[in-house]
Design a protein around this motif. Structure first.
Motif, mmCIF file in Angstrom:
data_model
loop_
_atom_site.group_PDB
_atom_site.id
_atom_site.type_symbol
_atom_site.label_atom_id
_atom_site.label_comp_id
_atom_site.label_asym_id
_atom_site.label_seq_id
_atom_site.Cartn_x
_atom_site.Cartn_y
_atom_site.Cartn_z
ATOM 1 N N VAL A 125 0.837 -1.201 0.000
ATOM 2 C CA VAL A 125 0.000 0.000 0.000
ATOM 3 C C VAL A 125 0.871 1.250 0.000
ATOM 4 N N PHE A 126 1.944 1.232 0.796
ATOM 5 C CA PHE A 126 2.826 2.389 0.871
ATOM 6 C C PHE A 126 3.488 2.667 -0.477
ATOM 7 N N LEU A 127 4.004 1.600 -1.099
ATOM 8 C CA LEU A 127 4.687 1.767 -2.368
ATOM 9 C C LEU A 127 3.740 2.265 -3.452
ATOM 10 N N GLY B 114 2.438 5.147 -7.426
ATOM 11 C CA GLY B 114 1.314 4.705 -8.231
ATOM 12 C C GLY B 114 1.644 3.679 -9.296
ATOM 13 N N LEU B 115 2.904 3.241 -9.378
ATOM 14 C CA LEU B 115 3.319 2.293 -10.415
ATOM 15 C C LEU B 115 3.258 0.855 -9.892
ATOM 16 N N ASP C 257 -3.066 4.501 -16.729
ATOM 17 C CA ASP C 257 -2.638 5.077 -15.449
ATOM 18 C C ASP C 257 -1.120 5.043 -15.303
ATOM 19 N N PHE C 258 -0.504 3.866 -15.557
ATOM 20 C CA PHE C 258 0.944 3.820 -15.341
ATOM 21 C C PHE C 258 1.725 4.501 -16.468
ATOM 22 N N THR D 61 5.940 5.821 -21.488
ATOM 23 C CA THR D 61 6.602 4.550 -21.806
ATOM 24 C C THR D 61 6.982 3.848 -20.505
ATOM 25 N N PHE D 62 6.633 2.552 -20.414
ATOM 26 C CA PHE D 62 6.855 1.824 -19.153
ATOM 27 C C PHE D 62 7.104 0.352 -19.449
ATOM 28 N N LEU D 63 8.107 -0.236 -18.767
ATOM 29 C CA LEU D 63 8.412 -1.655 -18.930
ATOM 30 C C LEU D 63 7.647 -2.447 -17.878
#
Length: 502
Positions: A23-25, A30-31, A57-58, A65-67
């Motif tokens: 939850v903290f992370l 948000g990723l 969202d991510f 761009t996201f892996l």
């Protein structure tokens, strides 16, 4: 041996601590979390039911761009991107390095050697032959206009007159299925009739597309195991495959028994591919693949766009009224049926509304690519032969950096341009608006799809007001085609105050 309570007392605080850490992370950035060994698979599975919004969202949080990391053992890492520079580079500038690839062919094996599965020489053959055989056929536009008008008059309008509350998405799916069958096979299955008959091939598309999306996120060994033993989505995919084969081969067999002169566009398509596919390929099976690919494009992309268009219109009745008034002005108060294909080009409000639907809800929401050799994308991300690249077209329409702070608003005026001759239609580059793909693989049926959608939309807007059924949930389905998960339940209210001209 220690008592069970001892292990419980140790494990419970650990589990609570782990959950608190998650939850903290998540709150921190948000990723998705990259877990040891499992990668981001837990969050993918938890969000698979709304994967397109999850990806959006991510991507917003990672500059487009996201892996997305998969399990260590599965080799299903996916680089998601909605960055226009990457899209332009992959689909146009370095097109040769980004074919469909073997992974795509394995995932979409049901499409065989059709155009969507093809690369290199076979793809070029498809593009050239399909263009010459269909879209440049001397009678194509006449056949298209006649087919759509007949289906509107004999199918769509009678059904809407009969069912004042209906699932409009299903109606559009039946409409486009019948229309593409008439165009390609010279056969009308009449799935769009008042009794709404069950046609297995027509329903098979939805089942197949849901299974094909899931294949993107499951390890290949897992979905192949499901396929072998016939359970889960793979069972429905196998049943869909059988329904496609039975329907297409039945239509082809019927045509072989008839006079070839009466076969319409099918004769042109068959003769176009004749003698060009090589001796190692079954010509009948190859024709099946050609037709299935074109049926997929003709049924689902058009019906999906129409569904989202009327969903947006129902929420924006002022836009619906403006489109109705535009059509009235164009016809001079005459019946909408007097409009020709050329006339529809001048309906800029209708055109802008359809483009907005395509921007917010592109029917092909994502595209799968794989480089043939290592490369560096314009954003600086390094990719190699093992990298799966997912182009998120759905996310692109929701990026403030591309479309402004009002990107989530339905504004047909976004597509207007002012010139010396008045207001016209604004054209956006395909790498910003890839609803019809981009580069060499730009959709061959773009004009055909727009004509069909405009004709159907005009017929409905001029005859009915469309209202959403109160309490009905509308959201994207878990599918490679961005259909509505629960359909589009609407109330169609006949318009009796507008002079229809007969």
């Amino acid at each position: 041996m220690a008592p069970l309570r001892y292990y419980t007392d140790i494990l419970l605080p650990f589990i609570l601590l782990l959950i608190s850490g998650v939850v903290f992370l998540r709150r921190r950035n948000g990723l998705p979390i990259n877990w040891p060994f499992l990668g981001m698979t837990p969050e993918i599975l938890l969000n698979i039911h709304h994967i397109h919004n999850f990806a959006t969202d991510f991507l917003k949080l990672s500059n487009g761009t996201f892996l997305l990391k998969g399990p260590k053992f599965a080799n299903i890492d996916m680089l998601f991107t909605s960055d226009p520079a990457n899209i332009h580079y992959i689909l146009s500038k370095n097109f040769q390095n980004y074919p469909k690839g073997p992974d795509f062919r394995r995932i979409f094996d049901i499409l065989g050697n059709g155009i969507f599965n093809s690369d290199h020489e076979l793809w070029e053959l498809h593009r050239k032959t399909t263009t010459m055989s269909l879209f440049k056929h001397p009678n194509f536009h006449t056949i298209l206009e006649t087919t759509i008008k007949n289906k509107i008059n004999k199918g769509l309008l009678p059904v809407l007159d009969h069912y004042h509350v209906t699932d409009l998405q299903e109606i559009f799916q039946r409409f486009t299925f019948d229309a593409i069958c008439v165009l390609l096979l010279d056969y009308d299955p009449e799935s769009l009739s008042v009794d709404l008959p069950f046609v297995p091939c027509e329903k098979a598309f939805t089942d197949a597309e849901e299974a094909l999306l899931l294949r993107h996120f499951l390890p290949e060994k897992v979905w192949k195991l499901q396929k072998r033993f016939g359970f889960g989505k793979e069972k429905k995919l196998s049943e869909a495959w059988k329904a496609f084969d039975e329907f297409i081969y039945m239509c082809l067999s019927q045509k072989e028994k008839e006079d070839e002169e009466s076969a319409g566009l099918l004769t042109s398509l068959k003769s176009g591919f004749s003698g060009q596919i090589g001796t190692s390929c079954d010509s009948k099976q190859f024709l099946r693949d050609v037709i299935l690919n074109l049926m997929l494009a003709g049924r689902d992309t058009t019906s999906t766009t129409l569904s989202w268009f009327f969903y947006l219109l129902a929420q924006n009745p002022s836009v619906e009224n403006k489109i109705r008034k535009e059509i009235q002005n164009k016809t001079g108060g005459r019946n909408w049926k007097t409009l020709t294909i050329k006339d529809f080009e001048g309906l800029i409000y209708l055109h802008g509304g359809l483009c907005e639907a395509l921007r917010l809800y592109p029917p092909v929401a994502l595209e799968h690519k794989a480089p043939t050799k290592a490369d560096v994308l314009p954003t600086g991300h390094v990719v190699d032969k093992e990298t799966r690249i997912i182009l998120s077209f759905y996310s692109m329409g929701r990026m403030e950096g591309l479309w402004g702070d009002d990107c989530m608003e339905f504004k047909p005026e976004r597509w207007f341009s002012k010139g010396v001759n008045g207001i016209g239609i604004k054209h956006e580059p395909s790498y910003k608006f890839p609803a019809f793909h981009a580069g060499p693989r730009t959709c061959l049926g773009k004009e055909m799809g727009m004509v069909q959608m405009k004709m159907v939309a005009a017929a409905i807007v001029c005859n009915y007001r469309v209202e959403l059924v109160e309490g009905h949930m509308v959201c994207p389905s878990d599918s490679i085609i961005l259909q509505m998960k629960y359909g589009l339940k609407v109330r169609v209210v006949p318009i009796t105050t507008i002079n229809q001209g007969g």
